[in-house]
Design an enzyme around this catalytic site. Structure first.
Site, mmCIF file in Angstrom:
data_model
loop_
_atom_site.group_PDB
_atom_site.id
_atom_site.type_symbol
_atom_site.label_atom_id
_atom_site.label_comp_id
_atom_site.label_asym_id
_atom_site.label_seq_id
_atom_site.Cartn_x
_atom_site.Cartn_y
_atom_site.Cartn_z
ATOM 1 N N HIS A 1 0.910 -1.167 -0.070
ATOM 2 C CA HIS A 1 0.047 0.012 -0.081
ATOM 3 C C HIS A 1 0.808 1.266 -0.031
ATOM 4 O O HIS A 1 1.797 1.233 0.688
ATOM 5 C CB HIS A 1 -0.814 0.138 1.277
ATOM 6 C CG HIS A 1 -2.205 0.898 1.136
ATOM 7 N ND1 HIS A 1 -2.119 2.067 1.574
ATOM 8 C CD2 HIS A 1 -3.309 0.501 0.669
ATOM 9 C CE1 HIS A 1 -3.278 2.563 1.153
ATOM 10 N NE2 HIS A 1 -4.128 1.987 0.861
ATOM 11 N N HIS A 2 0.534 2.258 -0.716
ATOM 12 C CA HIS A 2 1.280 3.610 -0.827
ATOM 13 C C HIS A 2 1.344 4.276 0.482
ATOM 14 O O HIS A 2 2.236 5.003 0.423
ATOM 15 C CB HIS A 2 0.704 4.445 -1.784
ATOM 16 C CG HIS A 2 1.415 5.225 -2.561
ATOM 17 N ND1 HIS A 2 2.840 5.775 -1.890
ATOM 18 C CD2 HIS A 2 1.632 5.825 -3.747
ATOM 19 C CE1 HIS A 2 3.394 6.573 -3.028
ATOM 20 N NE2 HIS A 2 2.624 6.433 -4.202
ATOM 21 N N SER A 3 0.476 3.839 1.441
ATOM 22 C CA SER A 3 0.755 4.484 2.632
ATOM 23 C C SER A 3 2.100 4.222 3.487
ATOM 24 O O SER A 3 2.291 4.648 4.530
ATOM 25 C CB SER A 3 -0.581 4.449 3.520
ATOM 26 O OG SER A 3 -0.869 3.013 3.702
ATOM 27 N N ASN B 1 6.148 8.321 3.242
ATOM 28 C CA ASN B 1 6.118 9.164 2.175
ATOM 29 C C ASN B 1 6.460 10.413 2.429
ATOM 30 O O ASN B 1 5.918 11.073 3.397
ATOM 31 C CB ASN B 1 4.511 8.828 1.828
ATOM 32 C CG ASN B 1 4.093 7.720 1.333
ATOM 33 O OD1 ASN B 1 4.137 7.529 0.209
ATOM 34 N ND2 ASN B 1 3.740 6.710 2.268
#
Length: 971
Positions: free
Chosen positions: A646-648, A825
């Site tokens: 997941h990008h999170s 991120n």
């Protein structure tokens, strides 16, 4: 081999646990024990004592005071911030002599700083000294703040921030690099090299968030009294966390003190009145003392834990006690109950309350500055002993400023020898922890006391008195160093046969416990709109196909190296607040690693079809957010390995950071690789509990956060106006170059439709060729990629007969600083309204270059202030609102493009060489996502397109190849 029983992983350590780990560890001077000072060994900051002194002395100008307050409110978050804040403090010392500052530091230590020493920390230092370790105080403070404490603790080595001294006079400037964050870590490594310290076996202790690099220098790091960030990092690395009892006064302490004092005086008065009925003053005093001790201790919340209480029956005797606190009066009254008198400093004779009590009890008042008077005042004590009244006296003569045992005076020993009565040593371990030097309040708790067996004084003479005093003091030192087991009254020494080496640490990656606002937005948006799912994937081509069992073992090892791989997301109740990472207690590798086999002939297209379906499938949001797939059956014995997350959890740069550390440089197994333990699942909060906790945090933080944001905004206006003006000018120039008027055009009509299904394609180009072509036009690899993408879409539109309108290109701008932690991120986005009609690739590169530079400058000038002000609200918005905002921000993009520096050398996984590494980003509302990653000299480009927006994905891939060729040909 004997080892201490340590708390379960994730559980806090006690003082006993910390000391036991030292006793069970390696011994000798090649083992270092590095202690931070402020907040670690003392409760608070030594600078506070200096600041109070300078304010009282008017040594600080109002302007400097205002700057210091402003810096403190704004927060010290970088080396530059700390340097500015420290130099403001140094200015108060300008013009003072080195000797004057050293004397000031010693005086302030005795008068104030010593009272804030953590006794637990003091005993921990002593444990390291008993183990023969090289103990070092390593602090960002100066030697004038740290040296007195080091001297008091018997620590020979200090590492501190230097102060510039010229001809014996302080200039008010730093004398070299400050020991903050990485600076302290560098100083420790240099010290270790110079003194032959084995850092892998050494210890380090700190409370500060900024001291993570310092703690990482050693194999046995301990987080003492940590803030939230350091506590999170400690959980990530499996470092023990211990919290000492605060030395600060609370409302309960004031109440206990008032009640305890009232109880003492009421009890003593009542005892006197009742005892007076017997006609004996001695009986009245004894009854009053007994009631004062019992009632006062109960109301003050003070309990006694006594070892060797049977030795108190020796009467008459000279009872010696090590004087730690004013609380000792209450402790001794409760312990001895009656039948004794004592010695006190003459200043107490006229003290309200205590003075009268002491005079009635025939206490001897001595002048500590006049030895002759002190000896004369003790003469009646001999007669009291002959009459059967015991004497209580502190052989140190006064309270110690620190937990250290002071030198013993001879008076008490002379009295015992002359009266022919035994000496009974009373060793008080911790009364100073309940009421330390200079304190005016009592804290509830248990005072630990050891009463040692009586020491006969028969046969003593003046010639041998010094030797007897040394022997008695030695018993005190031995008892304090090796406290007796409960109920034995005997001192036991701990010995160990061997020791366990420190466990290997996991990677310095993904240590944050809570999502940041960007991650929260991505996590919440997809829960309301599946089209906005942000699964990122990586496809690696392996030659040959790996052994399945070895691949599974590699993932099990990786899940210990990267604790994030075993963590899931815990949402606060109502999905409001900040999602939090917690270690899953039911991690099962078989749920995350899978295998399939392609039917013949095993083509690249077949592989991409399998991988795009695998990547597009949503992750289970109740489990760790990653999954891997081995695709066997490729031609020539190769295999595809796909991993998605997941990008999170991380952005592209963070993902490459991780792969670079997990992949091997050789095909052979490395027997010396680190083997961290399995991360332990801690106590997990409920969703409701997490929500309540974050509400409370937000309420507490809001006022100060508002002040800090205001000061940061003010600083940006006053200090960064020129930079912001230049950035704005560059942005306007780029806008004019791109032919943009007021609002940007909506983008390509051809790419306007969205369906949500994914299609993968791949393109390759040599890195050297793309770099050379872009450089020929004055651009970077990223500029060349963007120009090639615009050229490729121009060809695609021409083939489809679509108008060559604007192409809205989104691209990320990394906000990572050099010392930022890995993972997570850290980026912001920019949009480029690209003119597709431009046929000259060099002109496209120039346009892209100018826009990218302007966008990066603008993000640097504005992001900190604006984003910091708005970001905290993201977590408190409902998911549908976050989804709507995200959709509007990303769906206006036709294409998003990202370029990530990859691994420049050959790497392997489970013995198989990785020949290609294709990244695939998600489609958060855009038509096409194009990501380039460099791998061992090649640019591997992954293309993910929406099947409704791009009806000829294979043709688009060929058009992009042609666009890349245009850029390459420029060289």
């Amino acid at each position: 081999m004997s080892n201490p029983s340590q708390p379960a992983a994730g559980q806090p350590w006690s003082e006993q646990d910390l000391i036991a780990s030292v006793e069970a560890g390696p011994k000798g001077p090649d083992i270092g024990a590095f202690f931070d000072f402020d907040g670690t060994l003392i409760d608070g900051y030594s600078l506070t004592a200096f600041a109070r002194h300078h304010l009282r002395s008017l040594d600080v100008t109002p302007a400097d005071l205002g700057r210091m307050l402003l810096s403190g409110i704004r927060g010290v978050t970088s080396e530059k911030d700390f340097e500015e804040f420290t130099e403001l403090g140094f200015r108060a010392w300008a013009g003072r002599s080195e000797d004057e500052l050293a004397e000031l530091g010693e005086r302030l230590f005795v008068q104030g700083i010593s009272g804030s020493l953590y006794p637990e920390g003091w005993r921990l230092v002593e444990a390291h000294q008993r183990a023969g370790h090289t103990v070092v105080l390593a602090s960002s403070a100066t030697r004038f703040q740290v040296e007195p404490a080091a001297r008091a603790m018997g620590v020979s080595h200090i590492l501190v921030s230097p102060v510039e001294i010229v001809n014996g006079i302080c200039t008010g400037r730093a004398g070299g690099p400050l020991l903050w964050r990485e600076g302290k870590a560098v100083a420790v490594r240099e010290f270790a090299e110079k003194h032959g310290i084995d850092l892998s076996q050494s210890y380090a202790y700190s409370n500060g968030d900024e001291d993570v690099p310092f703690l990482q220098t050693v194999g046995r790091a301990r987080a003492l009294n940590p803030g939230r960030h350091l506590a999170e990092v400690a959980r990530h690395y499996g470092w023990p966390v211990a919290r000492f009892r605060s030395r600060r006064t609370g409302v309960a302490d004031i109440a206990h003190t008032a009640a305890g004092l009232a109880g003492m005086f009421y009890g003593f008065t009542t005892g006197l009145l009742l005892g007076a009925t017997t006609g004996s003053r001695r009986e009245a005093v004894d009854l009053g003392t007994t009631l004062a001790g019992e009632l006062g201790s109960v109301l003050a919340g003070v309990r006694l834990d006594v070892h060797g209480a049977e030795n108190l029956a020796t009467r008459p005797a000279v009872f010696l006690f090590n004087h730690q606190s004013q609380l000792d009066v209450l402790v001794l009254a409760k312990l001895l109950r009656g039948g004794f008198t004592g010695v006190a400093k003459k200043e107490l004779a006229n003290s309200p309350g205590f003075g009268l009590m002491f005079r009635l009890a025939d206490v001897a008042f001595v002048d500590r500055q006049d030895n002759a008077q002190a000896r004369k005042a003790l003469e009646p004590a001999v007669q009291k002993l002959h009459e059967g009244i015991s004497l209580v006296i502190a052989p140190e003569g006064t309270r110690s400023a620190t937990p250290a045992l002071g030198p013993f005076k001879k008076g008490a020993f002379h009295v015992a020898m002359q009266a022919g009565v035994p000496i009974v040593p009373i060793v008080i371990r911790n009364s100073g922890e309940l009421m330390w030097r200079g304190a005016t309040t009592i804290r509830s708790g248990t005072v630990q006391i050891a009463v040692l067996p009586p020491i006969a004084t028969d046969g003593w003479d003046a010639a041998g008195l010094d030797q007897h005093i040394r022997e008695v003091r030695g018993q005190y030192l031995a008892t304090l160093a090796n406290w007796p087991a409960h109920g034995t009254g005997q001192v036991t020494a701990t010995t160990t046969v061997g020791f366990e080496p420190p466990p290997a640490l996991p990677l310095d990656w993904g240590a944050a416990t809570r999502m940041n606002p960007l991650e929260t937005a991505m996590w919440r948006a997809e829960s309301a709109d599946p089209r906005l799912r942000v699964t990122v994937s990586l496809l690696e081509l392996l030659d040959p196909a790996p052994d399945w069992d070895r691949l599974l073992a590699a993932h099990e090892w990786a899940s210990r190296m990267v604790p994030r791989m075993r963590q899931r997301v815990l949402e606060p109740a109502l999905a409001l607040g900040t999602p939090t990472w917690v270690t899953a207690d039911d991690f099962d590798l078989s749920r995350h690693v899978h295998r399939v086999r392609l039917p013949g002939p095993g083509t690249m297209r077949q592989l991409l079809d399998v991988v795009q379906d695998f990547a597009a499938a949503p992750l289970d949001r109740n489990r760790p957010l990653w999954s891997a797939l081995l695709v066997e059956g490729l031609a020539d014995g190769r295999a595809g390995y796909a991993i998605k997350s997941h990008h999170s959890a991380t952005d592209g740069v963070g993902a490459v950071q991780l792969m670079a550390q997990l992949h091997s440089r050789t095909a052979e197994h490395d027997p010396d690789r680190p083997e961290p333990p399995v991360p332990a699942a801690g106590e997990e909060s409920s969703r409701t509990g997490l929500f309540v906790e974050q509400i409370a945090d937000a309420v507490r933080a809001t006022p100060m956060a508002a002040v800090r944001q205001s000061t940061r905004a003010l600083g940006a206006l006053t200090q960064g106006w020129d930079a912001a003006s230049r950035a704005a000018g560059q942005a306007l120039s780029a806008v004019r170059f791109a032919g943009q008027g007021a609002a940007p055009p909506s983008g390509s009509v051809l790419l306007a439709r969205r369906g949500g299904d994914w299609h993968f394609e791949v393109v390759d180009v040599p890195l050297a060729d793309l770099k050379a072509g872009a450089k020929a036009a004055g651009g970077s690899v990223t500029d060349g990629l963007l120009a090639a993408v615009i050229g490729g879409f121009r060809r695609y539109h021409e083939r489809r007969g679509a108008p060559l309108d604007r192409l809205t290109v989104g691209f990320p701008i990394s906000l990572r600083a050099q010392d930022d932690p890995q993972g997570g991120n850290r980026f912001t986005g920019a949009k480029f309204p690209a003119p597709m009609a431009e046929t000259d690739p060099a002109a496209r590169i120039a346009a892209v270059r100018q826009f990218v530079l302007a966008a990066r400058a603008a993000s640097g000038a504005a992001t900190d202030t604006v984003t910091a002000a708005l970001a905290p609200a993201i977590g408190w918005l409902p998911a549908p609102v976050v989804s709507t905002i995200s959709d509007r921000l990303t769906s206006t993009n036709d294409v998003q493009v990202s370029s990530i520096p990859g691994i420049p050398f050959p790497v392997y996984i489970a013995g198989s060489r990785i020949t290609h590494m294709y990244p695939f980003g998600p489609l958060p509302g855009c038509a096409v996502m194009i990501v380039l990653i460099s791998h061992n000299g090649d640019c591997c480009i992954g293309i993910n397109s929406d099947t409704l927006a791009v009806t000829d994905p294979g043709g688009l891939a060929n058009d992009l190849r042609a666009g890349l060729a245009e850029v390459v040909d420029l060289a």
